[in-house]
Design a protein around this motif. Structure first.
Motif, PDB file in Angstrom:
ATOM      1  N   PRO A 259       0.829  -1.208   0.000  1.00 11.57           N
ATOM      2  CA  PRO A 259       0.000   0.000   0.000  1.00 11.57           C
ATOM      3  C   PRO A 259       0.859   1.251   0.000  1.00 11.57           C
ATOM      4  CG  PRO A 259       0.057  -0.961   2.184  1.00 11.57           C
ATOM      5  CD  PRO A 259       0.772  -1.929   1.277  1.00 11.57           C
ATOM      6  N   LEU A 260       0.226   2.396  -0.160  1.00  7.14           N
ATOM      7  CA  LEU A 260       0.943   3.668  -0.221  1.00  7.14           C
ATOM      8  C   LEU A 260       1.329   4.098   1.194  1.00  7.14           C
ATOM      9  CD1 LEU A 260       1.970   6.013  -1.906  1.00  7.14           C
ATOM     10  CD2 LEU A 260      -0.300   7.044  -1.766  1.00  7.14           C
ATOM     11  N   VAL A 261       2.609   3.900   1.535  1.00 10.28           N
ATOM     12  CA  VAL A 261       3.108   4.277   2.865  1.00 10.28           C
ATOM     13  C   VAL A 261       4.277   5.256   2.789  1.00 10.28           C
ATOM     14  CG1 VAL A 261       2.331   2.137   3.941  1.00 10.28           C
ATOM     15  CG2 VAL A 261       4.629   2.260   2.956  1.00 10.28           C
ATOM     16  N   SER A 262       4.732   5.571   1.576  1.00 14.11           N
ATOM     17  CA  SER A 262       5.837   6.517   1.422  1.00 14.11           C
ATOM     18  C   SER A 262       5.735   7.183   0.059  1.00 14.11           C
ATOM     19  CB  SER A 262       7.189   5.811   1.561  1.00 14.11           C
ATOM     20  OG  SER A 262       7.396   4.920   0.469  1.00 14.11           O
ATOM     21  N   ARG A 263       6.490   8.245  -0.123  1.00 16.30           N
ATOM     22  CA  ARG A 263       6.539   8.918  -1.408  1.00 16.30           C
ATOM     23  C   ARG A 263       7.854   9.682  -1.530  1.00 16.30           C
ATOM     24  NH1 ARG A 263       3.101  13.287  -3.508  1.00 16.30           N
ATOM     25  NH2 ARG A 263       5.026  13.446  -4.709  1.00 16.30           N
ATOM     26  N   VAL A 264       8.196  10.063  -2.773  1.00 14.95           N
ATOM     27  CA  VAL A 264       9.401  10.851  -3.036  1.00 14.95           C
ATOM     28  C   VAL A 264       9.080  12.319  -2.791  1.00 14.95           C
ATOM     29  CG1 VAL A 264      11.164  11.465  -4.725  1.00 14.95           C
ATOM     30  CG2 VAL A 264      10.168   9.161  -4.731  1.00 14.95           C
ATOM     31  N   VAL A 265       9.945  12.992  -2.027  1.00 12.11           N
ATOM     32  CA  VAL A 265       9.740  14.383  -1.657  1.00 12.11           C
ATOM     33  C   VAL A 265      11.016  15.169  -1.965  1.00 12.11           C
ATOM     34  CG1 VAL A 265       9.236  15.991   0.224  1.00 12.11           C
ATOM     35  CG2 VAL A 265       8.147  13.737   0.180  1.00 12.11           C
ATOM     36  N   THR A 266      10.863  16.308  -2.616  1.00 10.18           N
ATOM     37  CA  THR A 266      11.986  17.213  -2.868  1.00 10.18           C
ATOM     38  C   THR A 266      12.190  18.133  -1.675  1.00 10.18           C
ATOM     39  OG1 THR A 266      11.479  17.218  -5.242  1.00 10.18           O
ATOM     40  CG2 THR A 266      12.920  18.959  -4.427  1.00 10.18           C
ATOM     41  N   VAL A 267      13.434  18.224  -1.183  1.00  9.65           N
ATOM     42  CA  VAL A 267      13.789  19.177  -0.127  1.00  9.65           C
ATOM     43  C   VAL A 267      14.782  20.158  -0.738  1.00  9.65           C
ATOM     44  CG1 VAL A 267      14.732  19.507   2.187  1.00  9.65           C
ATOM     45  CG2 VAL A 267      13.426  17.441   1.660  1.00  9.65           C
ATOM     46  N   THR A 268      14.382  21.408  -0.824  1.00  9.44           N
ATOM     47  CA  THR A 268      15.199  22.390  -1.530  1.00  9.44           C
ATOM     48  C   THR A 268      14.953  23.784  -0.959  1.00  9.44           C
ATOM     49  OG1 THR A 268      15.750  23.223  -3.745  1.00  9.44           O
ATOM     50  CG2 THR A 268      13.442  22.742  -3.306  1.00  9.44           C
ATOM     51  N   GLY A 269      15.596  24.776  -1.573  1.00  9.93           N
ATOM     52  CA  GLY A 269      15.459  26.147  -1.087  1.00  9.93           C
ATOM     53  C   GLY A 269      16.656  26.552  -0.245  1.00  9.93           C
ATOM     54  N   ASN A 270      16.388  27.025   0.960  1.00 10.16           N
ATOM     55  CA  ASN A 270      17.434  27.520   1.852  1.00 10.16           C
ATOM     56  C   ASN A 270      18.079  26.367   2.627  1.00 10.16           C
ATOM     57  OD1 ASN A 270      18.975  29.539   3.174  1.00 10.16           O
ATOM     58  ND2 ASN A 270      17.577  29.458   4.927  1.00 10.16           N
ATOM     59  N   VAL A 271      18.673  25.421   1.873  1.00  8.10           N
ATOM     60  CA  VAL A 271      19.363  24.280   2.481  1.00  8.10           C
ATOM     61  C   VAL A 271      20.719  24.123   1.801  1.00  8.10           C
ATOM     62  CG1 VAL A 271      17.269  23.050   3.160  1.00  8.10           C
ATOM     63  CG2 VAL A 271      18.232  22.678   0.875  1.00  8.10           C
ATOM     64  N   ALA A 272      21.637  23.479   2.504  1.00  8.82           N
ATOM     65  CA  ALA A 272      22.988  23.302   1.969  1.00  8.82           C
ATOM     66  C   ALA A 272      23.039  22.218   0.905  1.00  8.82           C
ATOM     67  CB  ALA A 272      23.951  22.976   3.109  1.00  8.82           C
ATOM     68  N   HIS A 273      22.220  21.179   1.043  1.00 10.27           N
ATOM     69  CA  HIS A 273      22.287  20.046   0.115  1.00 10.27           C
ATOM     70  C   HIS A 273      20.871  19.692  -0.371  1.00 10.27           C
ATOM     71  CE1 HIS A 273      26.379  19.657   1.580  1.00 10.27           C
ATOM     72  NE2 HIS A 273      25.920  19.548   2.815  1.00 10.27           N
ATOM     73  N   PRO A 274      20.346  20.407  -1.343  1.00  6.79           N
ATOM     74  CA  PRO A 274      19.018  20.063  -1.890  1.00  6.79           C
ATOM     75  C   PRO A 274      19.031  18.648  -2.465  1.00  6.79           C
ATOM     76  CG  PRO A 274      19.759  22.211  -2.671  1.00  6.79           C
ATOM     77  CD  PRO A 274      20.942  21.560  -2.022  1.00  6.79           C
ATOM     78  N   ARG A 275      17.957  17.919  -2.214  1.00  9.18           N
ATOM     79  CA  ARG A 275      17.938  16.518  -2.654  1.00  9.18           C
ATOM     80  C   ARG A 275      16.515  15.986  -2.613  1.00  9.18           C
ATOM     81  NH1 ARG A 275      22.262  11.916  -0.539  1.00  9.18           N
ATOM     82  NH2 ARG A 275      21.806  10.378  -2.170  1.00  9.18           N
ATOM     83  N   ASN A 276      16.319  14.828  -3.221  1.00 10.34           N
ATOM     84  CA  ASN A 276      15.042  14.113  -3.163  1.00 10.34           C
ATOM     85  C   ASN A 276      15.179  12.920  -2.233  1.00 10.34           C
ATOM     86  OD1 ASN A 276      12.909  15.099  -5.328  1.00 10.34           O
ATOM     87  ND2 ASN A 276      14.942  15.369  -6.219  1.00 10.34           N
ATOM     88  N   TYR A 277      14.149  12.724  -1.402  1.00 11.60           N
ATOM     89  CA  TYR A 277      14.162  11.660  -0.404  1.00 11.60           C
ATOM     90  C   TYR A 277      12.908  10.803  -0.537  1.00 11.60           C
ATOM     91  CZ  TYR A 277      17.799  14.425   1.900  1.00 11.60           C
ATOM     92  OH  TYR A 277      18.956  15.126   2.174  1.00 11.60           O
ATOM     93  N   ASP A 278      13.061   9.508  -0.227  1.00  6.68           N
ATOM     94  CA  ASP A 278      11.923   8.611  -0.119  1.00  6.68           C
ATOM     95  C   ASP A 278      11.485   8.647   1.339  1.00  6.68           C
ATOM     96  OD1 ASP A 278       9.991   6.700  -0.457  1.00  6.68           O
ATOM     97  OD2 ASP A 278      11.271   5.341  -1.602  1.00  6.68           O
ATOM     98  N   VAL A 279      10.335   9.266   1.611  1.00  5.24           N
ATOM     99  CA  VAL A 279       9.931   9.602   2.975  1.00  5.24           C
ATOM    100  C   VAL A 279       8.692   8.808   3.371  1.00  5.24           C
ATOM    101  CG1 VAL A 279       9.364  11.491   4.550  1.00  5.24           C
ATOM    102  CG2 VAL A 279      10.779  11.946   2.535  1.00  5.24           C
ATOM    103  N   LEU A 280       8.734   8.234   4.578  1.00  5.94           N
ATOM    104  CA  LEU A 280       7.557   7.563   5.123  1.00  5.94           C
ATOM    105  C   LEU A 280       6.493   8.603   5.458  1.00  5.94           C
ATOM    106  CD1 LEU A 280       9.170   5.007   7.613  1.00  5.94           C
ATOM    107  CD2 LEU A 280       8.267   4.535   5.323  1.00  5.94           C
TER     108      LEU A 280
END
Length: 568
Positions: A286-307
């Motif tokens: 089932p759908l328990v996680s998704r890919v999320v972009t973390v960006t903006g005012n951060v040192a290391h912008p990246r995409n994460y697979d987040v619960l």
């Protein structure tokens, strides 16, 4: 052969800011100490909680059952202990709370027993119900239950299945990375969707500023060897990722006001939704996680697979937020929503956590009067008149705003982006929509209250009529019983004295006279001193009044019939 592409009205070209978060692959997120899993994460009814505090759950276990057809189930994102089922702060600008399951992970991340389904033998309706119970919803932002969109439209089948990989909003790259890394699995989900919709062709629209994603999807299509699927690079222009805009670009079909794309044999899904459908149908997950972009005012912008349920600040810490961070925005700068707190949970609608600061998003200049330049109208992709909607929304003339198709506005922000007077136009439209919805709710509540009141009056009138009819029937039965007495009961000698009427007989006679009068009036009497009663209702009321008068007159009549005191 090159496919002919079309254009849509309006649109803008803001800076994309996408390169920063596409340099590294999708990364997992360490398990947080606590997960807050809202039960309401999709359009429709709120799922019913299936767990209680103190209960242990497994990963993928259903913790919220779909409430009706327009709803979708919710599952535990990991194994652990349910600490509470209580309201918690939601990732929404309003700062409101909603019922949530507070889960303490046990660190094992152990899957429970998963329900599987046979893709080849299962009927389409069974597959749709399975996806509903797997919690699959649209991951492009609308979070509409996917099982409802997987039904063929009015034309009986779907001619074209459009897969949205445009991802036009600045800063967001979760779909880009998903297509690069998981194109094969995404295509498996697309094939299952195509079979349920009986679609003749599949068009995957990807903006041409994502060449790696276009190449990856085209290679996966070639490897799969399935005919009728095509990945199409489209011009980069915001909001090309809007469903109606993408359908227009790929097929030339312009869906008019008040109609749906399914009326024209076209249905649209997001690439993330296609991957989630593959996970549910092929892997029983089932759908328990998704890919999320973390960006903006951060040192290391990246995409994460987040619960789902992970606090946003737990994810942002991995990317190294700046010291001057003052806000989180869920989504992009054009359509995103500012979060009420840093620790609100990641939900199914969270495609991006945009970390803001005063330097990245400086304060908006003061709002100035509208100069009717028409720039907003030129930029509107829905071909509306934004300046007219602004005036009607500001003056609270909501009827006129609806006449100008307020609810066709997709709140893309193009009008606000180009406005030289710095007017936050979308804020006015959101205000007008919320006021209209609130008034509709109040009207519905008032209508229900009026219906209940009218039903109560009708019930009381019916009960009065039934009571009067019972009294009349009882009187008639008494008369029949008296008339049927045998003659042998009379005295044997002499002439029987005339029977003196008893008080009960006098009372019954008065009641019968009143009932007869009521029956005569029922057909012709007009209401007295009232405008809301029918003649029949007024006659019933008069009958009741007559019975009351008869009851008060009966003792006096009985007293008059008694012999004078001292008579022989």
């Amino acid at each position: 052969m090159l496919r002919k592409l079309f254009s849509f009205h309006g649109g803008v070209k803001p800076q994309t800011h996408k390169a920063q978060s596409t340099t590294a692959p999708i990364a997992p997120v360490p398990m947080p100490d606590r997960l807050v899993i809202p039960l309401h994460q999709a359009v429709g009814g709120q799922p019913r909680p299936l767990v209680k505090p103190g209960e242990r759950v497994f990963k993928g276990q259903r913790i919220g059952a779909a409430d009706g057809n327009v709803s979708s189930a919710v599952h535990a994102s990991t194994s652990g202990l349910v600490r509470d089922v209580a309201p918690a702060l939601m990732p929404h600008t309003s700062g409101l709370s909603a019922l949530s399951v507070i889960l303490e992970p046990d660190g094992e991340d152990r899957w429970g027993e998963l329900e599987t389904i046979n893709l080849k033998s299962a009927a389409p309706d069974e597959l749709r119900d399975y996806l509903r119970d797997a919690g699959v919803v649209g991951l492009g932002g609308a979070v509409f239950p996917s099982h409802l969109k997987l039904k063929p439209g009015k034309v009986g089948h779907t001619k074209t299945l459009v897969i949205n990989g445009a991802e036009c909003e600045p800063f967001i790259t979760c779909d880009d990375l998903l297509m690069r890394e998981r194109a094969g699995d995404m295509l498996k989900g697309i094939s299952a969707m195509r079979a349920m919709l009986q679609a003749e062709e599949v068009l995957i629209g990807i903006e041409d500023n994502k060449p790696e994603a276009v190449a990856a999807v085209q290679a996966a299509i070639a490897a799969r060897g399935e005919a009728g699927i095509e990945a199409v690079a489209i011009p980069t222009r915001y909001p090309a990722g809007g469903a109606k805009q993408l359908i227009r670009v790929l097929t030339g079909i312009e869906v008019p006001h008040g109609r749906r794309s399914t009326d024209y044999g076209v249905q649209c899904f997001n690439v993330g939704t296609a991957f989630a459908i593959h996970e549910a149908l092929d892997r029983a997950r089932p759908l328990v996680s998704r890919v999320v972009t973390v960006t903006g005012n951060v040192a290391h912008p990246r995409n994460y697979d987040v619960l789902l349920g992970t606090p946003m600040d737990h994810v942002v810490r991995l990317a190294g937020p700046g010291a001057d961070t003052d806000r989180y925005i869920m989504g992009g700068p054009m359509m995103g929503l500012r979060m009420p707190s840093f620790d609100v949970p990641v939900v199914k609608a969270t495609n991006c956590i945009l970390v803001g600061s005063p330097a990245l998003f400086p304060p908006r200049p003061p709002e100035m009067p509208c100069i009717r330049c028409g720039e907003c109208s030129k930029a509107c992709p829905a071909d509306l008149a934004p300046f007219e909607l602004y005036w009607f929304s500001r003056s609270k003339n909501f009827g006129k705003a609806q006449e100008y198709h307020l609810f066709d506005c997709i709140e893309c922000g193009c009008c606000s982006y180009v406005c030289p007077s710095q007017i936050p136009l979308v804020d006015y439209y959101r205000f007008a929509k919320s006021e209209i919805w609130a008034r509709e709710r109040d009207k519905d509540a008032s209508d229900r209250a009026r219906d209940r009141f009218e039903y109560k009056n009708l019930r009381q009138e019916r009960e009065k009529q039934e009571k009067a009819e019972k009294l009349a029937a009882k009187a008639a039965a008494t008369r029949e019983q008296a008339a049927a007495k045998p003659a042998g009961d009379a005295p044997a000698t002499g002439t029987a004295p005339a029977a003196k009427p008893s008080p009960d007989d006098a009372k019954r006679a008065l009641i019968e006279a009143a009932m007869e009068k009521a029956r005569q009036q029922k057909a012709q009497v007009t209401p007295k001193n009232t405008d809301h009663l029918s003649p029949g209702q007024q006659a019933d009321i008069d009958a009741i009044d007559a019975r009351r008068q008869a009851a008060s007159d009966a003792p006096a009549a009985a007293k008059a019939d008694e012999p004078p005191a001292g008579s022989a």
